[in-house]
Design a protein around this motif. Structure first.
Motif, PDB file in Angstrom:
ATOM      1  N   ALA A  39      25.246 -42.739 -29.986  1.00 36.45           N
ATOM      2  CA  ALA A  39      26.410 -43.579 -30.794  1.00 36.45           C
ATOM      3  C   ALA A  39      25.837 -44.918 -31.162  1.00 36.45           C
ATOM      4  N   ALA A  40      25.491 -45.834 -30.197  1.00 32.26           N
ATOM      5  CA  ALA A  40      25.017 -47.011 -30.670  1.00 32.26           C
ATOM      6  C   ALA A  40      23.917 -47.056 -31.724  1.00 32.26           C
ATOM      7  N   ALA A  41      23.071 -46.173 -31.654  1.00 40.73           N
ATOM      8  CA  ALA A  41      21.878 -45.819 -32.709  1.00 40.73           C
ATOM      9  C   ALA A  41      22.484 -45.757 -33.878  1.00 40.73           C
ATOM     10  N   GLN A  42      23.358 -44.834 -33.971  1.00 36.85           N
ATOM     11  CA  GLN A  42      23.866 -44.549 -34.944  1.00 36.85           C
ATOM     12  C   GLN A  42      24.825 -45.652 -35.947  1.00 36.85           C
ATOM     13  N   GLN A  43      25.421 -45.992 -35.237  1.00 41.30           N
ATOM     14  CA  GLN A  43      26.495 -47.542 -35.441  1.00 41.30           C
ATOM     15  C   GLN A  43      25.407 -48.464 -36.191  1.00 41.30           C
ATOM     16  N   GLU A  44      24.449 -48.901 -35.451  1.00 42.28           N
ATOM     17  CA  GLU A  44      23.536 -49.703 -35.844  1.00 42.28           C
ATOM     18  C   GLU A  44      22.260 -49.323 -36.674  1.00 42.28           C
ATOM     19  N   ASN A  45      22.285 -48.130 -37.153  1.00 39.46           N
ATOM     20  CA  ASN A  45      21.300 -47.442 -37.946  1.00 39.46           C
ATOM     21  C   ASN A  45      19.927 -47.895 -37.310  1.00 39.46           C
TER      22      ASN A  45
END
Length: 288
Positions: A39-45
């Protein structure tokens, strides 16, 4: 339709090295932690490395972790590398390769130098044929056991040797090298003393992406100085685990009517927020 961008470590780190940032490598021994990381990776691209340490097999099996990681990778748009962390046995490394891990670490750092080279070469020969990346470790990574006996200012003799690093990389052809330059595994009890020049010296003579183990608890400046001198992969787990646990404790103390699924949701949120901040500091945000 599957959106998976499953990649090996070499492809992630070559871009990071060129653009002067680091990719975070985060351990997960349960689904909620892994979901929070993604989820963090997706939020931060941001590109991300989901990793499983062989020593964590007492919490979840390698097979269960592989299924969990691969399923999450299938449903995200950011590049995900699934990595075996601290693979100490040849059997575990081969199992990880068969299960679909895109990168493996050979940890023979406690063996004599020549044996470390030989064991690493054996894995590289197999992995490279399958387009799987290999990380190895050279030098001694000290572990903080909480006793206060570890002197952070007297660890020079455990640092990775520049001359040995040059020979090691030349002979093994590894894709990434974990080096010792003053970080420790676990939570710091005192102020760390990092040798940034040692990173640069090793980078200059090997040109291979370098890895920071014991990446918990450093200041933003210490992370960024490490990256500026050649670190392109940062292993971060202990501090996240500790801070998320404290966050859950606070949540439960203030929510008497919480159910288990509320704890699941809160865990994902806490992990996501913790990891997202590190991705910004590492410079990987927006690099997917």
């Amino acid at each position: 339709m599957k959106k998976m961008t499953l990649v090996n470590l070499e492809s992630l780190l070559s871009k990071a090295k060129e653009e002067k940032y680091a990719v975070g490598a985060f351990n997960a021994t349960d689904l909620n932690t892994a979901r929070g990381i993604i989820a963090a990776a997706q939020q931060e691209n941001s590109p991300v490395i989901l990793q499983f340490a062989e020593s964590h097999s007492k919490y979840i099996s390698l097979e269960q972790a592989a299924n969990m990681y691969l399923n999450l990778a299938e449903h995200t748009k950011v590049p995900v590398c699934i990595h075996l962390d601290h693979g100490e046995s040849f059997n575990t490394i081969v199992r990880a390769i068969k299960l679909g891990f895109t990168s493996v670490m050979v940890d023979a750092s406690l063996n004599p130098f020549s044996e470390n080279i030989q064991r690493t070469k054996e894995v590289v020969k197999i992995a490279k044929a399958l387009d799987i990346s290999v990380e190895a470790e050279l030098g001694i990574m000290n572990a903080e056991d909480g006793s206060g006996s570890l002197d952070y200012n007297m660890m020079d003799d455990t640092y990775t040797s520049v001359q040995e690093a040059e020979k090691f990389v030349s002979e093994t052809k590894v894709d990434a090298l974990a080096i010792a330059f003053g970080t420790v595994h676990g939570l710091y009890k005192k102020e760390p003393n990092l040798n940034f020049n040692r990173i640069k010296e090793i980078q200059d003579c090997t040109e291979v992406p370098l890895v920071m183990h014991g990446g918990s608890g450093l200041s933003s400046e210490e992370y960024q100085n490490s990256i500026a001198n050649g670190i392109t992969k940062i292993n971060y787990y202990s501090t996240m685990s500790y801070e998320v646990t404290n966050g859950l404790r606070d949540y439960l103390n203030n929510n008497d009517n919480a159910f288990l699924f509320d704890v699941d949701t809160k865990t994902i949120e806490l992990v996501k927020n913790n990891i997202a901040k590190k991705m910004e500091i590492f410079g990987s945000s927006g690099k997917a």
